[in-house]
Design a protein around this motif. Structure first.
Motif, short mmCIF file in Angstrom:
data_model
loop_
_atom_site.label_atom_id
_atom_site.label_comp_id
_atom_site.label_asym_id
_atom_site.label_seq_id
_atom_site.Cartn_x
_atom_site.Cartn_y
_atom_site.Cartn_z
N PRO A 69 0.81 -1.23 0.00
CA PRO A 69 0.00 0.00 0.00
C PRO A 69 0.84 1.27 0.00
CG PRO A 69 -0.02 -1.03 2.17
CD PRO A 69 0.64 -2.01 1.25
N ASN A 70 2.15 1.16 0.30
CA ASN A 70 3.01 2.34 0.27
C ASN A 70 3.10 2.95 -1.12
OD1 ASN A 70 4.42 -0.09 -0.44
ND2 ASN A 70 6.36 1.01 -0.31
N TRP A 71 2.78 2.19 -2.17
CA TRP A 71 2.83 2.73 -3.53
C TRP A 71 1.79 3.83 -3.74
CZ3 TRP A 71 5.70 1.80 -8.08
CH2 TRP A 71 6.78 0.95 -7.90
N TYR A 72 0.74 3.84 -2.94
CA TYR A 72 -0.24 4.93 -3.07
C TYR A 72 0.35 6.28 -2.70
CZ TYR A 72 -4.16 1.79 -3.94
OH TYR A 72 -5.02 0.88 -4.50
N ALA A 73 1.50 6.29 -2.04
CA ALA A 73 2.16 7.56 -1.72
C ALA A 73 2.54 8.30 -3.00
CB ALA A 73 3.39 7.32 -0.85
N ALA A 74 2.85 7.56 -4.06
CA ALA A 74 3.16 8.21 -5.33
C ALA A 74 1.94 8.91 -5.92
CB ALA A 74 3.71 7.18 -6.32
N VAL A 75 0.77 8.30 -5.75
CA VAL A 75 -0.47 8.94 -6.21
C VAL A 75 -0.76 10.18 -5.37
CG1 VAL A 75 -2.94 8.61 -6.62
CG2 VAL A 75 -1.35 6.70 -6.97
N MET A 76 -0.61 10.04 -4.06
CA MET A 76 -0.82 11.19 -3.17
C MET A 76 0.12 12.34 -3.55
SD MET A 76 -0.82 8.95 0.33
CE MET A 76 -0.38 10.38 1.35
N GLY A 77 1.40 12.01 -3.73
CA GLY A 77 2.38 13.05 -4.04
C GLY A 77 2.13 13.73 -5.36
N ALA A 128 14.51 5.02 -1.97
CA ALA A 128 13.49 4.06 -1.57
C ALA A 128 12.14 4.76 -1.73
CB ALA A 128 13.69 3.61 -0.12
N MET A 129 11.07 4.00 -1.66
CA MET A 129 9.75 4.59 -1.80
C MET A 129 9.44 5.59 -0.69
SD MET A 129 8.32 3.69 -4.60
CE MET A 129 6.59 4.07 -4.38
N THR A 130 10.21 5.55 0.39
CA THR A 130 10.02 6.54 1.46
C THR A 130 10.33 7.96 0.98
OG1 THR A 130 12.26 6.02 2.24
CG2 THR A 130 10.42 4.95 3.37
N TRP A 131 11.02 8.09 -0.16
CA TRP A 131 11.30 9.43 -0.67
C TRP A 131 10.02 10.18 -1.05
CZ3 TRP A 131 16.29 10.70 -3.78
CH2 TRP A 131 17.41 10.22 -3.09
N TRP A 132 8.93 9.45 -1.26
CA TRP A 132 7.67 10.13 -1.55
C TRP A 132 7.15 10.90 -0.33
CZ3 TRP A 132 5.65 11.21 -6.10
CH2 TRP A 132 6.09 10.48 -7.21
N ALA A 133 7.75 10.67 0.84
CA ALA A 133 7.41 11.47 2.02
C ALA A 133 7.82 12.93 1.85
CB ALA A 133 8.06 10.88 3.27
N PHE A 134 8.68 13.21 0.86
CA PHE A 134 9.07 14.59 0.59
C PHE A 134 7.95 15.38 -0.09
CE2 PHE A 134 13.57 12.75 0.01
CZ PHE A 134 13.88 12.93 1.34
N THR A 135 6.90 14.73 -0.56
CA THR A 135 5.93 15.39 -1.42
C THR A 135 4.64 15.76 -0.71
OG1 THR A 135 5.15 13.22 -2.21
CG2 THR A 135 6.88 14.29 -3.49
N PHE A 136 3.80 14.79 -0.40
CA PHE A 136 2.47 15.10 0.12
C PHE A 136 2.49 15.98 1.38
CE2 PHE A 136 -1.61 14.27 2.20
CZ PHE A 136 -2.50 14.46 1.14
N PRO A 137 3.35 15.69 2.38
CA PRO A 137 3.37 16.57 3.56
C PRO A 137 3.72 18.01 3.23
CG PRO A 137 4.44 14.48 4.03
CD PRO A 137 4.22 14.51 2.56
N PRO A 161 13.65 10.03 5.31
CA PRO A 161 12.65 10.90 4.65
C PRO A 161 11.32 10.96 5.38
CG PRO A 161 13.78 9.55 3.02
CD PRO A 161 14.18 9.02 4.37
N THR A 162 11.01 9.94 6.19
CA THR A 162 9.71 9.94 6.86
C THR A 162 9.61 11.02 7.93
OG1 THR A 162 10.36 8.30 8.55
CG2 THR A 162 9.47 7.46 6.47
N ALA A 178 11.56 12.29 -6.96
CA ALA A 178 10.96 11.02 -6.54
C ALA A 178 10.34 10.29 -7.72
CB ALA A 178 9.92 11.25 -5.45
N GLY A 179 9.70 11.03 -8.62
CA GLY A 179 9.07 10.40 -9.76
C GLY A 179 10.07 9.76 -10.70
N VAL A 180 11.14 10.48 -11.02
CA VAL A 180 12.16 9.93 -11.92
C VAL A 180 12.82 8.71 -11.31
CG1 VAL A 180 14.40 10.40 -12.98
CG2 VAL A 180 12.58 12.10 -13.13
#
Length: 383
Positions: A26-34, A306-315, A235-236, A353-355
């Protein structure tokens, strides 16, 4: 065609199409959120830049397509790899907390549909689609906010001092619902329907805020006095910004909707939005500096993607919408400038994060199970 065997048998699993989805958590949804927050943040900015609206619409469309694709992929995961899905939720507290991400993705894309989609799909379709996504996302958010902590208490039993910022993900999801629900108020019948939605959003605001306040002391105790956190979790630290920026967005959005849903409380709601939001955004800037410094240190020490880098976006995006909302309420140019600077940071983080995610997905590395014990963060070298 098979993938390179550099990672041994694990990459060999990816030769079979369904195996690609085995470890799709479910952590992949962070990319959608971001991605969705990039669109919603652009729409909220209190500036008029040529092409900004078109950019926002394009990014919203991308987030919508990402949501559909990920939902389909997760459906394969849940049906073909039910044992892994159960272990992600029931047996592993490190992955269970990420079940807070899917509802936030539904909510963010739904709001973007209402705010940016009418020019593409029409107003009636946009309202109907947002109503569906907001309802599903809200029910999912409330289930995650209650269910994941329940599992942690009764089944996971994490060790003392093991708290980390990812624990905030389930409990902040209702705050996203509280912030984005008021946009539907004008589309409801006057009277009880509007008032119920408005005060329901206030209720979710309070539930999420108090749950966050319960968790933050334990998270700080781990950060300041516990064992070193795995470097992949650095990143979290940005996740703490989520409840700060989103709660500010929520009180502003609720205040804007109060005039139509509960006019007798509209003036009080506007005052509360400013008196709450201004100090909370001040703390958000303080935490942004702390989290940014910690991540710069980790990057100098060789922190891998890591996918935790998406924590840089939504927050960060929630701070953009929070600062933009406060500007509408106060008219302070400093808040407009803050929103623009935060948005530039958001877009930069989203692009990186996207690239990196696309590269990792194409190589197959992101579809492997996470290492059980990432290396701890190395001390900062002496000057």
């Amino acid at each position: 065609m098979s993938l390179p065997a550099a990672n041994g048998d694990l990459l060999g699993e990816l030769d079979r199409p369904a195996e690609v989805f085995r470890h799709l958590g479910p952590n992949w949804y962070a990319a959608v959120m971001g991605t969705a927050i990039v669109a919603n943040g652009a729409n909220a900015l209190p500036v008029d830049v040529p092409g900004l609206h078109a950019f926002a619409v394009a990014i919203w469309a991308l987030s919508f397509l990402m949501l559909l694709a990920l939902m389909a992929a997760r459906a394969v995961h849940l049906t073909r790899h039910a044992d892994v899905a159960r272990s992600q939720l029931l047996d592993n507290p490190a992955t269970a907390v990420f079940y807070g991400c899917p509802p936030m993705a539904l909510l963010a894309v739904g709001y973007g549909t209402l705010a940016l989609g009418p020019a593409v799909i029409g107003m009636r379709a946009a309202v109907a689609l947002d109503a569906v996504l907001w309802t599903l996302g809200t029910l999912y958010a409330l289930l995650a906010a209650a269910g994941v902590p329940y599992l942690m208490i009764t089944r996971h039993r994490p060790e003392p001092g093991s708290a980390n910022p990812t624990w905030l993900l389930p409990v902040v999801a209702p705050m996203v619902a509280a912030a984005l629900g008021p946009a539907l108020v004008p589309h409801l019948p006057e009277g009880q329907a509007r008032a119920t939605l408005l005060f329901g959003c206030y209720g979710m605001f309070g539930a999420s805020l108090l749950a966050t306040l319960v968790l933050l002391p334990g998270i700080w105790s781990r950060l300041a006095g516990g064992p070193p956190s795995p470097v992949a979790l650095t990143p979290t630290l940005f996740l703490v910004l989520g409840p700060l920026g989103q709660s500010t967005t929520a009180v502003v959005q609720i205040a804007d909707a109060a005039a139509e849903a509960a006019p007798g409380y509209a003036a009080a709601a506007r005052a509360f939005a400013v008196l709450y939001g201004a100090p909370v955004m001040g703390f958000a800037l303080l935490w942004l500096g702390l989290a940014g410094a910690a991540n710069l240190r980790a990057l100098r020490g060789g922190m891998p993607f890591a996918m935790t880098w998406w924590a840089f976006t939504f927050p960060v995006g929630t701070c953009v919408t929070g600062a933009s909302g406060l500007f509408r309420s106060t008219g302070l140019d400093a808040l407009a400038g803050m929103a623009v600077l935060l948005y530039l940071l958001l877009v930069t983080a989203w692009a990186v994060a996207g690239v990196r995610t696309v590269r990792g997905a194409l190589s197959g590395r992101l579809f492997l199970p996470a290492a059980p014990r990432p290396a701890p963060l190395r001390p900062l070298p002496a000057a």
